[in-house]
Design an enzyme around this catalytic site. Structure first.
Site, PDB file in Angstrom:
ATOM      1  N   ARG A   1       0.780  -1.074  -0.091  1.00 56.91           N
ATOM      2  CA  ARG A   1       0.005  -0.021   0.056  1.00 56.91           C
ATOM      3  C   ARG A   1       0.915   1.192  -0.095  1.00 56.91           C
ATOM      4  O   ARG A   1       2.189   0.962   0.565  1.00 56.91           O
ATOM      5  CB  ARG A   1      -0.997   0.023   1.352  1.00 56.91           C
ATOM      6  CG  ARG A   1      -1.904  -1.202   1.444  1.00 56.91           C
ATOM      7  CD  ARG A   1      -2.557  -1.121   2.634  1.00 56.91           C
ATOM      8  NE  ARG A   1      -3.650  -2.242   2.753  1.00 56.91           N
ATOM      9  CZ  ARG A   1      -3.400  -3.291   3.361  1.00 56.91           C
ATOM     10  NH1 ARG A   1      -2.256  -3.536   3.908  1.00 56.91           N
ATOM     11  NH2 ARG A   1      -4.220  -4.125   3.411  1.00 56.91           N
TER      12      ARG A   1
ATOM     13  N   ARG B   1      -0.253  -1.106  -6.996  1.00 56.34           N
ATOM     14  CA  ARG B   1      -0.543  -2.352  -6.278  1.00 56.34           C
ATOM     15  C   ARG B   1      -1.474  -3.214  -6.959  1.00 56.34           C
ATOM     16  O   ARG B   1      -1.563  -4.473  -7.132  1.00 56.34           O
ATOM     17  CB  ARG B   1      -1.205  -1.776  -4.891  1.00 56.34           C
ATOM     18  CG  ARG B   1      -1.760  -2.810  -3.928  1.00 56.34           C
ATOM     19  CD  ARG B   1      -1.960  -2.239  -2.537  1.00 56.34           C
ATOM     20  NE  ARG B   1      -2.818  -3.014  -1.906  1.00 56.34           N
ATOM     21  CZ  ARG B   1      -2.661  -3.702  -0.880  1.00 56.34           C
ATOM     22  NH1 ARG B   1      -1.209  -4.098  -0.670  1.00 56.34           N
ATOM     23  NH2 ARG B   1      -3.495  -4.533  -0.105  1.00 56.34           N
TER      24      ARG B   1
END
Length: 294
Positions: free
Chosen positions: A144, A241
């Site tokens: 993240r 991501r």
């Protein structure tokens, strides 16, 4: 009880007991105060079992996005359940029927696009070396953006290529990364970070002023590199991501392994990437068939 006192107690609870980050906890509190304004009250004595359905109707009638309304309902329901458990309110918090959340598939870049993005930073510039290391590490590990920006030097094992990450809910996980990313992180540390005025600080990635990078700054850098790479989609750091997870699944990785790498507590959160992969594979198939119809 005064709402301000109840909110303060709840805030301490979700920080200490639930392990939420201050940023996430603040989002809960903001939702609760929107609800308090809707109630036009400063006292929990005015709460009742119809509040959730009434507030949901109010939100939807005022053209709030379904996703926003559902998030607020979730925050408020957690707050009311807490108050019930603490004996502040004496009604059972009901489950209410809610509209279905609209399906939203995140943007995923092709292998060629992600390669162009990763190659965009200028390696003749110290900032470019830093950004190259950040992009490569993010794509190699699926972190993240908050995890990437909060990385401490001691969390990165360059000998074994392992990150020790503190994720949501203060849950620790080990994440491997490849040699290529490791090489650029090592290059950044030796050639750039060691000469930074903040070199003695714990954070790995630093601004030229020796401070940890902000989300806004990294977002700005991503936009700049997307422009250089000729990427037309509106991407963000989180896009990398998404690409990490989708590309792993397209190459045969097990869903449970991807779940662990991403730090998802529920596999249903990870399963969205199977839909992206299927969509991309079908799109490639359709293009192949169209080319062979000529």
């Amino acid at each position: 009880m005064k709402i301000d006192d109840a909110v303060d107690n709840f805030y301490q609870y979700i920080l200490a007991e639930k392990g939420l980050t201050p940023l996430t906890a603040k989002a809960y509190i903001d939702d609760i105060y929107i609800f308090a304004k809707f109630k036009s009250s400063d006292n929990t004595d005015d709460f009742n079992e119809n509040d959730l359905s009434d507030f949901l109707s109010y939100e939807l009638q005022n053209d709030k996005a379904v996703s926003t309304a559902l998030r607020r309902i979730s925050s408020i329901r957690s707050f009311l359940i807490f108050l019930n458990r603490e004996g502040v309110v004496n009604f059972d918090v009901p489950k209410i029927e809610t509209p279905k959340r609209p399906e939203h598939l995140p943007i995923c870049l092709s292998f060629e696009e992600i390669e162009a993005l990763l190659d965009a930073p200028d390696l003749n510039d110290p900032v470019g070396i830093r950004d190259k290391a950040m992009l490569e590490l993010m794509y190699a590990s699926g972190l993240r953006v908050s995890e990437l920006l909060n990385l401490k030097r001691g969390q990165v094992d360059l000998k074994r290529n392992i990150l020790t990450v503190m994720g949501k809910g203060q849950k620790e996980r080990k994440v491997p990364f490849g040699d290529f990313a490791g090489e650029y992180v090592a290059k950044y540390i030796s050639e750039v970070r060691s000469h930074n005025k903040g070199s003695k600080t714990a954070y790995l990635f630093l601004s030229k002023y020796g401070e940890p990078l902000s989300r806004q700054m990294f977002f700005k850098q991503i936009k700049k590199y997307a422009l250089i790479a000729g990427i037309e989609e509106n991407i963000s750091p989180h896009t990398i991501r998404h690409c990490f997870a989708t590309h792993l699944l397209e190459n045969g990785a097990d869903l449970r392994i991807v779940q662990a790498l991403l730090g998802h507590s529920n596999i249903s959160t990870t399963q969205i990437y199977t839909h992206i992969s299927t969509k991309r594979i079908l799109s490639a198939y359709d293009s192949f068939m169209d080319d062979n119809d000529d």
